[in-house]
Design an enzyme around this catalytic site. Structure first.
Site, PDB file in Angstrom:
ATOM      1  N   ASN A 264      -1.327  -4.680  -0.514  1.00 22.47           N
ATOM      2  CA  ASN A 264      -0.498  -3.492  -0.190  1.00 22.47           C
ATOM      3  C   ASN A 264       0.829  -3.763   0.068  1.00 22.47           C
ATOM      4  OD1 ASN A 264      -2.496  -1.670  -1.168  1.00 22.47           O
ATOM      5  ND2 ASN A 264      -3.579  -1.755   0.927  1.00 22.47           N
ATOM      6  N   HIS A 266       2.199  -5.059   2.899  1.00 21.29           N
ATOM      7  CA  HIS A 266       2.663  -5.136   4.174  1.00 21.29           C
ATOM      8  C   HIS A 266       1.692  -5.893   4.820  1.00 21.29           C
ATOM      9  CE1 HIS A 266      -0.355  -1.702   4.479  1.00 21.29           C
ATOM     10  NE2 HIS A 266      -1.076  -2.496   4.273  1.00 21.29           N
ATOM     11  N   CYS A 301       3.758  -2.987   9.019  1.00 17.11           N
ATOM     12  CA  CYS A 301       5.014  -3.956   9.288  1.00 17.11           C
ATOM     13  C   CYS A 301       5.221  -4.756   7.862  1.00 17.11           C
ATOM     14  CB  CYS A 301       4.460  -5.148  10.329  1.00 17.11           C
ATOM     15  SG  CYS A 301       5.376  -6.212  10.690  1.00 17.11           S
TER      16      CYS A 301
END
Length: 353
Positions: A264, A266, A301
């Site tokens: 995804n 991240h 993040c």
């Protein structure tokens, strides 16, 4: 935030003809009493019988005891029950999944959670596009991400052990899905670990959380169990840490790399766990073993972000809550983005080894 992609499994050749005919001397494995051999005549020993394909290789009996020498491969065929709502699968603890104590690491547990969720969804035909995405989710560009996780460990399996993981799913009123996981010793049936997760939808284009629309809930409704999860994950409270306290010295300069990203785009939540553990006092980690963990993921993040990891002994009513050596010790955790926003909050509980 979402659980990392599972590692591939490589199968050994099933017949001598599949070995490359390279006359390069090697030393065979097994019990260590083999002589040098050539690859075209290698390892015709009793221990290598485990690599022969059985006639019923495609069928795995989850109730059949499995020899520990078979533990170098995952038993991929799972078993569904209750109209597909409950799913079980066997896994082997591999050498790269254990720590310096020879026991499975917490990171390996978290990766197994990802794998069994994918296999469960696949078994009932709900795997479309990304991990566990339904057709409607794929149309809308939505994926499941991990919002909250609690893991309680009774006993860690060791290298070569076979564990059986059972999972089921519950509807959540606040636009999420709750999953229960139970880790058992495949041979004895003893419960090793319990875990519960809260998952929510994220839009891959806007990178924001999304509601579970009725058409998506209709798709995933066939998964839901009636009842309550084994852990009340939604009402688990975590303490707000005062990052300005003089006693807190952050572990700064944490930057994700390309290899930390999952499908995804991240940072995988397993990497977050690494950052949490890096801030722990080494002396406490060496004397104690992680027995319980609660993680709450507040923000994703990505590459280019700079983080700080904070850790302190848990407080209760303004006083330090440090237990005896027998009962262990408890820590609060916080991951902060450089802009001051919270990436993760957590709590870890450790008991004496």
């Amino acid at each position: 935030m979402i659980i990392a992609n599972a590692l591939p499994t490589y199968f050994m050749p099933m017949s001598q003809s599949q070995f490359p005919r390279i006359r390069k001397p090697i030393r065979c494995g097994g019990k260590g009493n083999y002589n040098h051999a050539y690859l075209n005549n290698v390892c015709v020993k009793e221990d290598m019988e485990i690599y022969k394909k059985r006639p019923d290789h495609h069928v795995i009996n989850l109730e059949e005891p499995v020899r520990k020498t078979d533990g170098v491969y995952d038993l991929f065929s799972g078993k569904a029950s209750q109209d597909g709502r409950v799913f079980k699968q066997n896994f082997a603890i591999r050498s790269y999944e254990v720590g310096c104590d020879g026991k499975a690491s917490m990171g390996s547990f978290m990766k197994r959670l990802q794998e069994i969720v994918v296999q469960h969804s696949k078994s009932i035909g709900l795997l479309s596009g990304g991990f566990c995405s339904t057709p409607e989710m794929e149309k809308r560009g939505l994926v499941w991400v991990l919002r909250k996780l609690q893991i309680d460990v009774e006993q860690y399996p060791s290298w070569g052990d076979i564990i059986q993981i059972e999972t089921c799913c519950y509807a959540s009123a606040d636009n999420g899905v709750i999953r229960d996981f139970v880790f058992r010793d495949h041979r004895t049936g003893e419960i090793l670990t319990r875990a519960t997760s809260l998952n929510v939808l994220m839009n891959m284009h806007t990178r924001r959380l999304s509601k579970v629309e009725p058409d998506i809930r209709d798709e995933i409704g066939i998964l839901f169990i009636v009842g309550d999860p084994q852990i009340d994950i939604k009402n688990t409270k975590l303490r707000q840490m005062d990052v300005n306290a003089r006693s807190l010295v952050p572990l700064a300069g944490l930057k994700p790399s390309w290899t930390d990203l999952d499908i995804n785009q991240h940072v995988s939540h397993v990497k977050y766990l690494d950052w949490v553990f890096q801030s722990l006092p080494r002396s406490d980690v060496e004397k104690n073993e992680l027995s319980s963990m609660i993680l709450e993921f507040r923000r994703e993040c990505r590459i280019g972000d700079n983080l700080q990891s904070f850790c302190e002994v848990a407080r209760s009513d303004g006083t330090l809550s440090q237990f005896t050596d027998k009962n262990g010790i408890e820590f609060d955790h916080l991951l902060l983005h450089e802009d001051g926003s919270t990436i993760l909050r957590g709590k870890t509980m450790w008991k004496a080894r």
